[in-house]
Design a protein around this motif. Structure first.
Motif, PDB file in Angstrom:
ATOM      1  N   TYR A 129       0.838  -1.198   0.000  1.00 50.35           N
ATOM      2  CA  TYR A 129       0.000   0.000   0.000  1.00 50.35           C
ATOM      3  C   TYR A 129       0.875   1.250   0.000  1.00 50.35           C
ATOM      4  CZ  TYR A 129      -3.949  -3.040   0.835  1.00 50.35           C
ATOM      5  OH  TYR A 129      -4.910  -4.013   0.698  1.00 50.35           O
ATOM      6  N   GLY A 130       0.548   2.147  -0.883  1.00 52.16           N
ATOM      7  CA  GLY A 130       1.234   3.424  -0.981  1.00 52.16           C
ATOM      8  C   GLY A 130       0.247   4.469  -1.474  1.00 52.16           C
ATOM      9  N   PRO A 131       0.675   5.716  -1.604  1.00 54.37           N
ATOM     10  CA  PRO A 131      -0.224   6.761  -2.109  1.00 54.37           C
ATOM     11  C   PRO A 131      -0.872   6.349  -3.435  1.00 54.37           C
ATOM     12  CG  PRO A 131       1.774   7.740  -1.253  1.00 54.37           C
ATOM     13  CD  PRO A 131       1.992   6.267  -1.238  1.00 54.37           C
ATOM     14  N   ILE A 132      -2.183   6.529  -3.536  1.00 52.72           N
ATOM     15  CA  ILE A 132      -2.929   6.154  -4.740  1.00 52.72           C
ATOM     16  C   ILE A 132      -2.441   6.993  -5.919  1.00 52.72           C
ATOM     17  CG2 ILE A 132      -5.234   6.109  -5.784  1.00 52.72           C
ATOM     18  CD1 ILE A 132      -6.313   5.702  -2.870  1.00 52.72           C
ATOM     19  N   LYS A 133      -2.115   6.317  -7.014  1.00 49.20           N
ATOM     20  CA  LYS A 133      -1.487   7.004  -8.148  1.00 49.20           C
ATOM     21  C   LYS A 133      -2.346   8.133  -8.702  1.00 49.20           C
ATOM     22  CE  LYS A 133       1.472   3.171  -9.580  1.00 49.20           C
ATOM     23  NZ  LYS A 133       1.851   2.222 -10.656  1.00 49.20           N
ATOM     24  N   GLU A 134      -3.660   7.963  -8.683  1.00 48.07           N
ATOM     25  CA  GLU A 134      -4.551   9.010  -9.212  1.00 48.07           C
ATOM     26  C   GLU A 134      -4.488  10.294  -8.404  1.00 48.07           C
ATOM     27  OE1 GLU A 134      -6.389   5.065 -10.458  1.00 48.07           O
ATOM     28  OE2 GLU A 134      -5.252   5.892  -8.785  1.00 48.07           O
ATOM     29  N   LEU A 135      -3.943  10.207  -7.174  1.00 51.83           N
ATOM     30  CA  LEU A 135      -3.863  11.397  -6.317  1.00 51.83           C
ATOM     31  C   LEU A 135      -2.491  12.061  -6.392  1.00 51.83           C
ATOM     32  CD1 LEU A 135      -5.633   9.978  -3.118  1.00 51.83           C
ATOM     33  CD2 LEU A 135      -6.662  11.104  -5.096  1.00 51.83           C
ATOM     34  N   ILE A 136      -1.593  11.502  -7.207  1.00 50.75           N
ATOM     35  CA  ILE A 136      -0.223  11.989  -7.297  1.00 50.75           C
ATOM     36  C   ILE A 136      -0.044  12.836  -8.555  1.00 50.75           C
ATOM     37  CG2 ILE A 136       2.198  11.292  -7.433  1.00 50.75           C
ATOM     38  CD1 ILE A 136       0.735  10.649  -4.783  1.00 50.75           C
ATOM     39  N   SER A 137       0.686  13.923  -8.404  1.00 51.00           N
ATOM     40  CA  SER A 137       1.015  14.787  -9.540  1.00 51.00           C
ATOM     41  C   SER A 137       2.307  15.515  -9.211  1.00 51.00           C
ATOM     42  CB  SER A 137      -0.114  15.792  -9.794  1.00 51.00           C
ATOM     43  OG  SER A 137      -0.201  16.721  -8.714  1.00 51.00           O
ATOM     44  N   ASP A 138       2.763  16.337 -10.127  1.00 49.63           N
ATOM     45  CA  ASP A 138       3.958  17.134  -9.861  1.00 49.63           C
ATOM     46  C   ASP A 138       3.737  18.061  -8.679  1.00 49.63           C
ATOM     47  OD1 ASP A 138       5.249  15.927 -11.951  1.00 49.63           O
ATOM     48  OD2 ASP A 138       4.798  17.510 -13.402  1.00 49.63           O
ATOM     49  N   ARG A 139       2.504  18.549  -8.520  1.00 49.94           N
ATOM     50  CA  ARG A 139       2.191  19.471  -7.424  1.00 49.94           C
ATOM     51  C   ARG A 139       1.901  18.737  -6.119  1.00 49.94           C
ATOM     52  NH1 ARG A 139      -2.051  23.994  -9.256  1.00 49.94           N
ATOM     53  NH2 ARG A 139      -1.377  24.754  -7.214  1.00 49.94           N
ATOM     54  N   THR A 140       1.478  17.496  -6.234  1.00 46.29           N
ATOM     55  CA  THR A 140       1.212  16.687  -5.029  1.00 46.29           C
ATOM     56  C   THR A 140       1.989  15.382  -5.122  1.00 46.29           C
ATOM     57  OG1 THR A 140      -0.766  15.763  -6.090  1.00 46.29           O
ATOM     58  CG2 THR A 140      -1.069  17.684  -4.635  1.00 46.29           C
ATOM     59  N   PRO A 141       3.304  15.434  -4.906  1.00 46.42           N
ATOM     60  CA  PRO A 141       4.139  14.229  -5.003  1.00 46.42           C
ATOM     61  C   PRO A 141       3.828  13.276  -3.849  1.00 46.42           C
ATOM     62  CG  PRO A 141       5.407  16.047  -4.107  1.00 46.42           C
ATOM     63  CD  PRO A 141       4.087  16.626  -4.525  1.00 46.42           C
ATOM     64  N   PRO A 142       4.212  12.014  -3.979  1.00 41.38           N
ATOM     65  CA  PRO A 142       3.942  11.053  -2.900  1.00 41.38           C
ATOM     66  C   PRO A 142       4.672  11.434  -1.617  1.00 41.38           C
ATOM     67  CG  PRO A 142       5.419  10.112  -4.543  1.00 41.38           C
ATOM     68  CD  PRO A 142       4.908  11.391  -5.116  1.00 41.38           C
ATOM     69  N   ILE A 143       3.979  11.295  -0.502  1.00 45.60           N
ATOM     70  CA  ILE A 143       4.544  11.623   0.809  1.00 45.60           C
ATOM     71  C   ILE A 143       5.083  10.370   1.485  1.00 45.60           C
ATOM     72  CG2 ILE A 143       3.964  12.520   3.113  1.00 45.60           C
ATOM     73  CD1 ILE A 143       1.824  14.244   1.734  1.00 45.60           C
ATOM     74  N   TYR A 144       4.510   9.216   1.133  1.00 48.22           N
ATOM     75  CA  TYR A 144       4.878   7.963   1.803  1.00 48.22           C
ATOM     76  C   TYR A 144       5.398   6.943   0.804  1.00 48.22           C
ATOM     77  CZ  TYR A 144       1.906  10.062   5.372  1.00 48.22           C
ATOM     78  OH  TYR A 144       1.353  10.931   6.279  1.00 48.22           O
ATOM     79  N   ARG A 145       6.183   5.998   1.313  1.00 46.96           N
ATOM     80  CA  ARG A 145       6.630   4.877   0.495  1.00 46.96           C
ATOM     81  C   ARG A 145       5.677   3.696   0.688  1.00 46.96           C
ATOM     82  NH1 ARG A 145      10.194   1.874   4.173  1.00 46.96           N
ATOM     83  NH2 ARG A 145      10.591   3.130   6.024  1.00 46.96           N
ATOM     84  N   ASP A 146       5.759   2.746  -0.214  1.00 45.79           N
ATOM     85  CA  ASP A 146       4.889   1.576  -0.154  1.00 45.79           C
ATOM     86  C   ASP A 146       5.236   0.690   1.033  1.00 45.79           C
ATOM     87  OD1 ASP A 146       3.858   2.578  -2.457  1.00 45.79           O
ATOM     88  OD2 ASP A 146       4.395   0.881  -3.731  1.00 45.79           O
ATOM     89  N   VAL A 147       4.220   0.006   1.561  1.00 48.61           N
ATOM     90  CA  VAL A 147       4.439  -0.882   2.698  1.00 48.61           C
ATOM     91  C   VAL A 147       3.392  -1.988   2.657  1.00 48.61           C
ATOM     92  CG1 VAL A 147       2.984   0.527   4.225  1.00 48.61           C
ATOM     93  CG2 VAL A 147       4.690  -0.996   5.217  1.00 48.61           C
ATOM     94  N   LEU A 148       3.793  -3.194   3.042  1.00 51.42           N
ATOM     95  CA  LEU A 148       2.841  -4.283   3.213  1.00 51.42           C
ATOM     96  C   LEU A 148       2.048  -4.049   4.495  1.00 51.42           C
ATOM     97  CD1 LEU A 148       5.024  -7.393   2.328  1.00 51.42           C
ATOM     98  CD2 LEU A 148       3.202  -6.409   0.940  1.00 51.42           C
TER      99      LEU A 148
END
Length: 736
Positions: free
Chosen positions: A694-713
């Protein structure tokens, strides 16, 4: 330039099920990025001249041997032993067998490839592959040999006989070393084995292939070992280093020798007479390097409740205890946390010191009391035996309710929290005028009403992390029946409760007081009945007095959870089935809490401040109240609303929403006049066996809103959450 997808690279490596050896066999000449250390962590050439002691433990001068063991354990934390009695043929056979497994058929290794924490035999590349900042250049075969050892049939064919033979010999060597260490502490020879330091045995057979760019990589990151003692067999390649007096020192192979090092728990019980030292393994351009580490510790037994603290015979007025008592499992969790993440790998678990719970004598109440150490008893009474009090409470199997029924007027010290944990009057008065939103689902099926509800859910989930639902479809008689059933259990037959009383998490139905009783410094004033609906729970396992009410509620709550997940998905701008598609609410974990009236509520806490590690929590509470949430630094009462369900965002939903939704801290206040308080919390999560990260949902990611968290089981997040304790912000660990 394309964005680097670290998660994809990790999963690509894991999917091969051949580890680092598979990369080398495929002709890898450049390190994958997941293995590359940042420049500041790369290892520079050095020329340390010191060498660790080599001790012949077969010497007839036992007094001299004991003195050498004491000096080495105190000054180095490491020693090499010869004259140990293990035949050279057994040692050579073990190394040959390990090499044969790691270099054997892909299908054979793939059969054992797993990250399941409970498996007794497994093969993998980096146990913390998805949690660490940088992967280590190493593959490992894990075999639990005691307690509950793997059967012979479970061991790989290529190394079965060697493992069984070697395990027996190294167990005998371990017992001999524990006798020497006991005597080095001035104790009876059997002291350390009498307290079961030798009861857990894990063999980790490591394989370090030759690395094409060793200056960029690390074989094993620096760390200390969490158990009591480690016995290491290494081949002639070398690469092991220990940190001594601020310098990294090579541990060159000595033919026929074993390397022995002190673990964290042995440093703890020896009250720092022995030292647990950080060590690491370099990546090298030659190899493979093969080693077999045998770890002795009790934390491999999940049901173990033995507490370990400084040995009383080693204490005096001039040598007070440096540590408080703790479970072996606690050290396992702490080690896992320290090993996960680049910075974490550089910290020894004992550097946290697990501060000794001191109850200072005659500490007077005064205006500056809050400046005093938080572990001081606010009554100012003498030091007492915490372990004894915990054991007496646990052995009663009657929980907090049993204390109240016995007529106590003063709460046991284990329940007394430091003043900063206890709600102050200013936090319970007019300052809590803010209200948690109440959302009416009456018009959820109406197009216009549905859109308005989605807007309200989005605002509540992003601003409060909490909201209450009314007109959700579950009849009030079902809700009332559940609360009555829960009360009937907690106030019912003590024998029924006693039969269910356990801390064994593998039990699907269990009753206990405080899930972290032996791991928390201060106990919470509540009891709990857990029903873990993971697909294997049988209805007849649930106590008959509340069986029907729990099952009826659980079934009807599924519909509410489905609706809530759809609303939350839409509030994120996603398809309404998105959260369902990632199994966010696949499993229900139902907990029936009981908070008896407290005779000293100004000293206790019902439930300490925490966040939930779940995707979603839905809570039914009675009319007593006491639940509070932290909103913008202010504690807000969640006042009971007749027929309402309280919904809160969990850590994993904050993670996948990339902080659009908030998992906020909440707590339950202890009270003396309104109780008992009853509540039923249902946590919605994936199954623990879920292999999807589980990690930040790709549809919510953009250049202006980069991922804040890394993936984790999911299971790894839960393990980290457990290691931190419920009061820590476990989410922060997974930030990029």
């Amino acid at each position: 330039m394309a964005t680097y997808d670290r998660s994809a690279e990790l999963h690509a490596l894991d999917a091969t099920k051949t580890g680092v050896q598979g990369l080398v066999a495929a002709g890898c000449t450049k390190l994958p990025r997941i293995f590359i250390l940042p420049p500041e962590d790369r290892i520079l050439p050095h020329h340390a001249t010191a060498s660790i002691p080599v001790i012949d433990i077969s010497s007839s001068d036992r007094k001299q041997v004991i003195e050498e063991v004491l000096q080495a354990s105190n000054e180095w934390g490491f020693l090499q032993v010869v004259g140990h009695g293990v035949p050279q043929a057994v040692m050579d056979s073990m190394l040959d067998a390990v090499r044969a497994f790691h270099e054997g058929k892909r299908e054979e290794k793939a059969r054992f490839y797993s990250r399941e924490p409970d498996k007794s035999v497994k093969y993998h590349c980096n146990f913390d592959l998805y949690q660490s900042r940088v992967a280590n250049w190493r593959d490992t075969l894990y075999c639990r040999m005691a307690p509950d050892p793997a059967t012979a049939e479970e061991l790989p064919d290529s190394c079965r006989d060697a493992l069984l033979d070697y395990s027996m010999h190294v167990m005998e060597l371990g017992n001999a070393l524990f006798r020497l260490l006991s005597e080095a502490l001035g104790l009876s020879p059997t002291y350390l084995t009498d307290i079961e330091c030798n009861q857990g045995q894990i063999l980790l057979s490591h394989y370090y292939p030759a690395c094409p760019e060793p200056e960029l990589a690390i074989g094993t990151s620096q760390h200390s070992d969490s158990g009591f003692l480690t016995i290491l067999l290494q081949d002639s390649i070398g690469g092991l280093q220990i940190h001594h007096d601020g310098v990294w020192v090579d541990v060159p192979p000595v033919p026929g020798a074993f390397i022995v090092n002190i673990g964290d728990l042995l440093q703890l019980i020896s009250n720092d007479r022995f030292k647990s030292i950080e060590h690491r393994v370099l990546a090298k351009d030659v190899g493979p390097r093969v080693s077999v580490a045998c770890f002795f510790s009790t934390h491999f037994h999940p049901a173990s409740t033995r507490l370990y603290g400084p040995i009383k015979e080693l204490l005096s007025d001039g040598k007070p205890p440096l540590y408080r008592q703790t479970l072996g499992q606690t050290f396992s969790f702490i080690t896992y946390r320290k090993r996960c993440g680049l910075q974490g790998a550089h910290a020894s678990p004992l550097s946290t010191r697990i501060q000794l719970l001191l109850i200072k004598k005659h500490f007077n109440h005064h205006p500056n009391f809050e400046m005093a150490a938080p572990s001081v008893d606010v009554r100012g009474q003498e030091t007492y035996d915490l372990a004894k009090e915990l054991e007496q409470f646990q052995s009663s199997k009657a929980g907090v309710k049993g204390l109240v029924d016995s007529g106590i007027t003063k709460i046991p010290k284990m329940f007394i929290h430091p003043m900063e944990d206890i709600p102050k009057p200013s936090e319970l008065g007019p300052a809590t005028a803010l209200e948690v939103p109440v959302i009416d689902l009456t018009s959820v099926d109406d197009k216009q009403g549905h859109m308005e509800i989605v807007e309200k859910v989005e605002k509540a989930a992003s601003s409060y992390g909490f909201f209450q639902l009314v007109n959700h479809g579950i009849p009030e008689n079902v809700l009332d029946s559940l609360l009555e059933g829960s009360r009937a259990f907690h106030e019912g037959d003590v024998a029924v409760k006693s039969n269910l009383y356990t801390t064994d998490r593998s039990r699907k139905v269990r009753y206990f007081s405080n899930s972290r009783l032996y791991k928390s410094a201060f106990a919470n004033w509540h009891d709990s009945l857990v029903c873990d609906f993971d697909g294997s729970l049988e209805a007849n396992d649930i106590p008959v007095v509340c069986r029907k009410s729990i099952i009826d509620y659980k079934q009807q709550l599924l519909g509410v959870a489905k609706t809530v997940c759809e609303l939350l998905s839409e509030a994120l701008g996603l398809a309404k089935d998105h959260l369902a598609s990632i199994n966010a609410a696949q499993k229900q974990f139902v907990v029936c809490h009981y908070y008896p009236p407290c005779p000293e509520p100004d000293l206790a806490v019902g439930s300490k401040r925490h966040t939930d590690p779940s995707f979603l929590t839905i809570l039914l509470q009675d009319s007593v109240g006491g639940l509070q949430v932290c909103n913008r630094g202010q504690w807000v009462d969640v006042s009971p609303v007749r027929g309402a369900l309280v919904v809160n965002i969990g850590d994993l939903l904050q993670l996948v929403s990339n902080d659009k939704f908030k998992s906020v801290e909440h707590r339950v206040v202890a009270n003396s006049t309104k109780g008992p308080r009853l509540s039923v919390a249902t946590f919605f999560n994936p199954l623990r066996s879920e292999e999807k990260p589980y990690g930040p949902i790709k549809e919510l990611i953009s250049d202006r809103t980069p991922p804040i968290y890394r993936d984790v089981l999911f299971r790894d997040y839960m393990m980290h959450f457990a290691s931190e304790g419920i009061t820590a912000r476990a989410l922060d660990h997974f930030k990029l």
